[in-house]
Design an enzyme around this catalytic site. Sequence first.
Site, PDB file in Angstrom:
ATOM      1  N   VAL A  14     -30.790  51.195  33.988  1.00 46.96           N
ATOM      2  CA  VAL A  14     -29.627  52.162  34.412  1.00 46.96           C
ATOM      3  C   VAL A  14     -29.923  53.556  33.710  1.00 46.96           C
ATOM      4  CG1 VAL A  14     -27.120  52.712  34.354  1.00 46.96           C
ATOM      5  CG2 VAL A  14     -27.860  50.194  34.399  1.00 46.96           C
ATOM      6  N   VAL A  33     -19.803  70.983  40.595  1.00 49.88           N
ATOM      7  CA  VAL A  33     -19.096  71.144  39.076  1.00 49.88           C
ATOM      8  C   VAL A  33     -19.364  72.830  38.811  1.00 49.88           C
ATOM      9  CG1 VAL A  33     -19.271  68.870  38.296  1.00 49.88           C
ATOM     10  CG2 VAL A  33     -21.111  70.443  37.953  1.00 49.88           C
ATOM     11  N   GLU A 129     -16.747  53.634  34.975  1.00 50.00           N
ATOM     12  CA  GLU A 129     -16.855  52.802  36.391  1.00 50.00           C
ATOM     13  C   GLU A 129     -17.801  51.920  36.536  1.00 50.00           C
ATOM     14  OE1 GLU A 129     -14.648  53.907  39.194  1.00 50.00           O
ATOM     15  OE2 GLU A 129     -15.723  51.952  39.275  1.00 50.00           O
ATOM     16  N   GLU A 190     -31.392  35.997  34.203  1.00 54.44           N
ATOM     17  CA  GLU A 190     -32.003  36.222  32.552  1.00 54.44           C
ATOM     18  C   GLU A 190     -32.637  34.853  32.414  1.00 54.44           C
ATOM     19  OE1 GLU A 190     -30.482  39.059  29.980  1.00 54.44           O
ATOM     20  OE2 GLU A 190     -28.946  39.787  31.470  1.00 54.44           O
ATOM     21  N   LYS A 205     -15.462  41.438  32.856  1.00 53.22           N
ATOM     22  CA  LYS A 205     -15.029  42.420  33.865  1.00 53.22           C
ATOM     23  C   LYS A 205     -13.499  42.390  34.432  1.00 53.22           C
ATOM     24  CE  LYS A 205     -19.902  42.772  35.483  1.00 53.22           C
ATOM     25  NZ  LYS A 205     -21.016  42.137  36.142  1.00 53.22           N
TER      26      LYS A 205
END
Lengths: 428, 428
Positions: A14, A33, A129, A190, A205
């Site tokens: 990520v 922004v 998020e 995994e 979650k």
Amino acid sequence: MKPVKVGLLGLGTVGTGVVRILEGHQDDLQSQVGSPIVIEKVLVQNKEKARAVQIDPEKLTDDPWDIIHNPEIDVVVEVMGGLEHTKEYILEALSRGKHIVTANKDLIALYGPEILAKARENRCDVLYEASVAGGIPILRTLVEGFSSDRITKIMGIVNGTTNYILTKMSQEGASYEEVLKEAQQLGYAEADPTSDVEGLDAARKMTILATLGFRTNVALKDVDVKGITAVTKEDIQYAKRLGYEIKLLGIAERQDDQFCVSVQPTMVSRTHPIAAVNGVFNAVYVHGEAVGETMFYGAGAGEMPTATSVVADIVAVVKNLRLGVNGQQGITAYKELKPKADEQIASKYFLLLHVQDRAGVLAQITQVFAEYEVSLESVVQQPNPHNPEAEIIIITHDANKAAMTKVVEAFKSLEVIRQVKSVYRVEG
Amino acid sequence: MKPVKVGLLGLGTVGTGVVRILEGHQDDLQSQVGSPIVIEKVLVQNKEKARAVQIDPEKLTDDPWDIIHNPEIDVVVEVMGGLEHTKEYILEALSRGKHIVTANKDLIALYGPEILAKARENRCDVLYEASVAGGIPILRTLVEGFSSDRITKIMGIVNGTTNYILTKMSQEGASYEEVLKEAQQLGYAEADPTSDVEGLDAARKMTILATLGFRTNVALKDVDVKGITAVTKEDIQYAKRLGYEIKLLGIAERQDDQFCVSVQPTMVSRTHPIAAVNGVFNAVYVHGEAVGETMFYGAGAGEMPTATSVVADIVAVVKNLRLGVNGQQGITAYKELKPKADEQIASKYFLLLHVQDRAGVLAQITQVFAEYEVSLESVVQQPNPHNPEAEIIIITHDANKAAMTKVVEAFKSLEVIRQVKSVYRVEG
């Protein structure tokens, strides 16, 4: 406006995606922004390791405090995972006025309230998020899109690994063990798949989804969890014949001032839109009193989808910085709801029983259901081609969970029943 | 904090839903925004008419200026529809510092940039989540959820009436005329269905989606529109046999600094998630460079779903009021993209031709395709059971729109072709 400086904790899958988006979409982000967003420091385990993205070696550090204590850094982006140490870093960063974006579901599911309280105290944002359903912006949908509604039910396919396994079992008639091995070889599961296949990942979650959807703090311990390890290919074939798919569903329900949350393999009618969500995809179905049925579908994991959500959170933090309103978004969990007792949780059930093939068996079985006031929608008895036994397939009407537990318990001491082969919750 | 006062323009279906939610969910809303939200005035055409919700008669007015010029009112909620007068009211309300929430897709599709500029000038919010896909919070998803991504494609089933008609035609084998009449009796289609069935309603919604998704001002005139009035039950049967459903799809695509937007009946592969969206439901499929495939599904219209989005926008305005940051959310359309020419718009096509049943026909037809450099994925010739003609069904590879127009034009002067029966874009 001067550049906003980001400290990145972690440069795995990520983290790499976050670097790619921050660099590749810099113009777009700046248009939104009003200031550049630059990566100031990146925490890695090994500074010498080759990386998929190019980063100035000067920016790499193996000391988290280089980021947490760095007065230049405005936003700490946590994509390293982990629990106790990570929590320590984040609390310390908040106490120093840094805003947090994290993809860490374990951390938020377990320590969300504590971290959010610390954030409010320091007027900091904490956004997460990416922690649920990777690329699907479901958390802001629950908080902002449905701010006006009362959400009564959330059903989620929120674990890609188990959905991949169940999809393959359904499409190819393969066994759990076969598909798990294949998923491990492909990198979809995994080496130690426990957290996925036992439903723990999905439970974390669902804790987050239920907390935001029902506006109350739902604790991980309130989630009733069962994984997919006992799902057989025969169960899936039975389900299909009856018009169902078996999915690992997180189900959160709310009624008045009570809620319940569970994760379990569930028989979902093929007429329900969530039954068609296949492979590693995720989906979250939301029912609101006013809005009715909605569903949100997309990639649940992966480098770029998850990074999309992380960077969208960074953008939100930077917009708040520009307006000077960080840490003032209000409390999302402002209600005091209570978990339901098993007596109050109702759903339909599917049961597959192996029974002696002789007269009076069905009478004994239906007598047990009657005793615990469980009424039946359908009962099918058929010979079992492989055994001198009969199979009985039962679908109940809505029955409470406590009664069903007692029914199954009673079946174990009923001589005519050889085995309670499978019990599934039924939805849709 | 003192109560926030709302002036409601219109008390039809959606207006009634707004009153229901504001009254029924007052406690919840107050917990989120920190102050009561009260309805101060409601514009109606006839003050004496019986209403589905109870409202203090003192609050009803038949003069819009009672609301627009009312210094007590903070937020004007426009759910009356209409174009020129409505625009005048809204611009005047903005010039007096009132924030606007509207469900009016026509207004935003045509005058969005002018209204938003006026809003910025006066530091006011203008929010319009309910204008597209009723209960699905797709606009904030595009703007906030995907702020970090580059959206490359948006496909929408954004008109419930036409989706209801096409679903019924597909499921029951009925003709367009039969189903339209039934839909009108059920209240799913209006007495004058032009705006829905000719694709105009969908075009306005796609204008809004493309503007927000691609961060550029897309004008309604840039949308190429074709409705469903020419879709036959035979077309739908052909589609089904080949594994497709015919849907009225809005399609917006972006490549580099160019975009194209269209609305047309489209053959959608049953393997695509949007093919399964049936009846009056809406769905918006979004593809982003980073996030990949996502889809958002829910009710596209109706009192309570649409009101959910209207009130969520009111909540957002009131949160901004509390923080003192109204009208400062930044410009959403900050890019200068250009519409594509027909030569640059590529897609697959389905063609159904009625041709003379003799040797050499296929050679002449494929020669035309070759001339315009359209390559073919599949060609099937079969006798037509009802005529001394043959049918030819062709699916092309990606072909540009200009070439396809020329092919179809050339076919009209080709003697062996009796009729170009149908031409559909193909997706998925």
